[in-house]
Design an enzyme around this catalytic site. Structure first.
Site, mmCIF file in Angstrom:
data_model
loop_
_atom_site.group_PDB
_atom_site.id
_atom_site.type_symbol
_atom_site.label_atom_id
_atom_site.label_comp_id
_atom_site.label_asym_id
_atom_site.label_seq_id
_atom_site.Cartn_x
_atom_site.Cartn_y
_atom_site.Cartn_z
ATOM 1 C CD GLU A 1 7.333 -5.957 -9.311
ATOM 2 O OE1 GLU A 1 6.278 -5.766 -7.969
ATOM 3 O OE2 GLU A 1 6.793 -4.698 -9.980
ATOM 4 C CE1 TYR B 1 1.433 7.040 -11.029
ATOM 5 C CE2 TYR B 1 0.469 9.347 -11.042
ATOM 6 C CZ TYR B 1 0.280 8.147 -10.787
ATOM 7 O OH TYR B 1 -0.797 8.163 -10.955
HETATM 8 P P1 NAP Z 1 -4.572 0.912 -7.317
HETATM 9 O O1 NAP Z 1 -5.730 0.457 -7.086
HETATM 10 O O2 NAP Z 1 -3.122 0.568 -6.182
HETATM 11 O O3 NAP Z 1 -4.259 -0.890 -7.882
HETATM 12 C C1 NAP Z 1 -3.611 -1.265 -9.082
HETATM 13 C C2 NAP Z 1 -3.337 -2.675 -8.579
HETATM 14 O O4 NAP Z 1 -2.732 -2.849 -9.901
HETATM 15 C C3 NAP Z 1 -3.148 -3.117 -7.853
HETATM 16 O O5 NAP Z 1 -3.294 -4.324 -7.599
HETATM 17 C C4 NAP Z 1 -1.169 -3.047 -7.476
HETATM 18 O O6 NAP Z 1 -0.730 -4.319 -6.799
HETATM 19 C C5 NAP Z 1 -1.309 -3.775 -8.705
HETATM 20 N N1 NAP Z 1 0.510 -3.366 -9.129
HETATM 21 C C6 NAP Z 1 0.599 -1.954 -9.093
HETATM 22 N N2 NAP Z 1 2.124 -1.241 -9.883
HETATM 23 C C7 NAP Z 1 2.170 -3.617 -10.132
HETATM 24 C C8 NAP Z 1 3.853 -4.161 -10.730
HETATM 25 N N3 NAP Z 1 4.600 -3.674 -10.543
HETATM 26 N N4 NAP Z 1 3.020 -5.972 -10.813
HETATM 27 C C9 NAP Z 1 2.682 -6.377 -10.504
HETATM 28 N N5 NAP Z 1 1.422 -5.543 -10.271
HETATM 29 C C10 NAP Z 1 1.235 -3.822 -9.943
HETATM 30 O O7 NAP Z 1 -4.679 1.365 -8.429
HETATM 31 P P2 NAP Z 1 -4.975 2.623 -8.833
HETATM 32 O O8 NAP Z 1 -5.891 3.383 -8.470
HETATM 33 O O9 NAP Z 1 -6.112 1.431 -9.859
HETATM 34 O O10 NAP Z 1 -4.173 3.282 -10.384
HETATM 35 C C11 NAP Z 1 -4.261 2.123 -11.868
HETATM 36 C C12 NAP Z 1 -4.049 3.311 -12.746
HETATM 37 O O11 NAP Z 1 -4.577 4.198 -12.778
HETATM 38 C C13 NAP Z 1 -1.795 3.077 -12.222
HETATM 39 O O12 NAP Z 1 -1.622 3.704 -13.405
HETATM 40 C C14 NAP Z 1 -2.501 5.073 -11.693
HETATM 41 O O13 NAP Z 1 -1.005 5.465 -11.907
HETATM 42 C C15 NAP Z 1 -3.788 5.506 -12.478
HETATM 43 N N6 NAP Z 1 -4.382 6.932 -11.888
HETATM 44 C C16 NAP Z 1 -5.331 6.538 -10.829
HETATM 45 C C17 NAP Z 1 -6.243 7.881 -10.733
HETATM 46 C C18 NAP Z 1 -6.673 7.807 -9.554
HETATM 47 O O14 NAP Z 1 -7.554 8.405 -8.708
HETATM 48 N N7 NAP Z 1 -7.187 7.274 -8.379
HETATM 49 C C19 NAP Z 1 -5.498 8.882 -10.747
HETATM 50 C C20 NAP Z 1 -4.947 8.737 -12.017
HETATM 51 C C21 NAP Z 1 -4.463 7.292 -12.580
HETATM 52 P P3 NAP Z 1 -0.179 -4.135 -4.841
HETATM 53 O O15 NAP Z 1 -1.848 -4.029 -4.252
HETATM 54 O O16 NAP Z 1 0.619 -4.995 -4.471
HETATM 55 O O17 NAP Z 1 0.374 -2.820 -4.926
#
Ligand code: NAP
Length: 260
Positions: free
Chosen positions: A64, A155
């Protein structure tokens, strides 16, 4: 094209799902060793097993990342297992909707802890090892730092902080030849994105209206497209690129939408 990642060791935070999963898989496909650091052991294992089944090298550590001690645990794990770290990909984050009006001081600080502190903590603990390998850091940011979104102060502040730290660390780490860059996604279909869009009234309509405003090809960016830029930045092919904030967003953040 050989990216030169073979048998190098890369930590991908949140590397089990979404954008992180795509980065984990591409690093391994390029011959690197992926260490997935995330809080859900089952998700971590699933992605690591998928990489291994495809002939790649991967392992995982449950953490975490909101806890500094857990961040240190991730770095210690990498060193115990492989004796080196060649790259840190700070990716884990959550758009947690802590607004100015809807949130409170405790929730705001907790959001920074979930979205910003671990970028610093992991880089801090990894630094001696990155110095040894002349490794590098890639952060995943968000267009929210530039555009705002409303009702997500924690955020937005975190992502703005990540952009600032990219420049700050690039300067501080010049003497070690350690490069630091950030990749900015805007609209990428991932589990996080799905949860967010479903939290809105009329999610289908909202999604269609967002996609219609993405200048290049009126489509969302794929996780694989974010991963491609990330892996390029990790590689020696980008050996003279540091302190850069690179938008992989189909022009969403900067182009004039009235002419697209
Ligand atoms: P996601 O689908 O939620 O995948 C993120 C992964 O990180 C999940 O496995 C999550 O676990 C894990 N995680 C998050 N916080 C954590 C913590 N504090 N400790 C340990 N594990 C953690 O997210 P994503 O959309 O791929 O996003 C990845 C990055 O891209 C993020 O930084 C996000 O801000 C950025 N981003 C994404 C988008 C978009 O359109 N998707 C746009 C702009 C920026 P859980 O499943 O348990 O939550």
């Amino acid at each position: 094209m050989d990216l030169g990642l073979k048998d190098k060791v890369f930590i991908v935070t949140g590397g089990a799902k979404g954008i992180g999963e795509a980065i984990s898989k591409l690093v391994a496909a390029e011959g690197g060793i992926t260490i997935i650091a995330g809080r859900n052991e089952a998700d971590n294992n699933k992605t690591a097993e998928a990489i291994k089944a495809a002939g790649g090298k991967a392992t995982s550590v449950e953490a975490e990342l909101g806890s500094a001690a857990e961040c240190k645990k991730v770095i210690d794990f990498a060193i115990q297992q492989f004796g080196r770290i060649d790259g840190l990909i700070n990716n884990a984050g959550v758009n947690d909707g802590v607004g100015l009006e809807s949130g409170d001081p405790e929730k705001f600080m907790a959001s920074l802890q979930k979205n910003l502190s671990h970028y610093y903590n992991l880089a801090h603990y990894a630094l001696p090892h990155l110095k040894a390998t002349k490794g590098n850091i890639v952060n995943i940011g968000s267009k929210v730092a530039d555009t705002g979104q409303g009702n997500t102060s924690g955020y937005a502040a975190s992502k703005g902080g990540i952009n600032a730290l990219t420049r700050e660390w690039a300067v501080e780490l010049l003497p070690y030849g350690i490069r630091v860059n950030t990749v900015i996604p805007a609209e990428v279909w991932t589990p996080l994105y799905e949860t967010w869009i479903k939290s809105l009234p009329n999610p289908d309509e909202k999604l269609a209206s967002i996609v219609a405003k993405i200048p290049l090809e009126k489509r969302m960016t794929t996780s694989e497209e974010i991963a491609s830029m990330t892996v390029f930045l990790l590689s020696g092919l980008s050996a003279h690129t540091t302190g850069q904030i690179i938008y992989v967003d189909g022009g969403y953040t900067h182009l004039d939408r009235s002419i697209s």
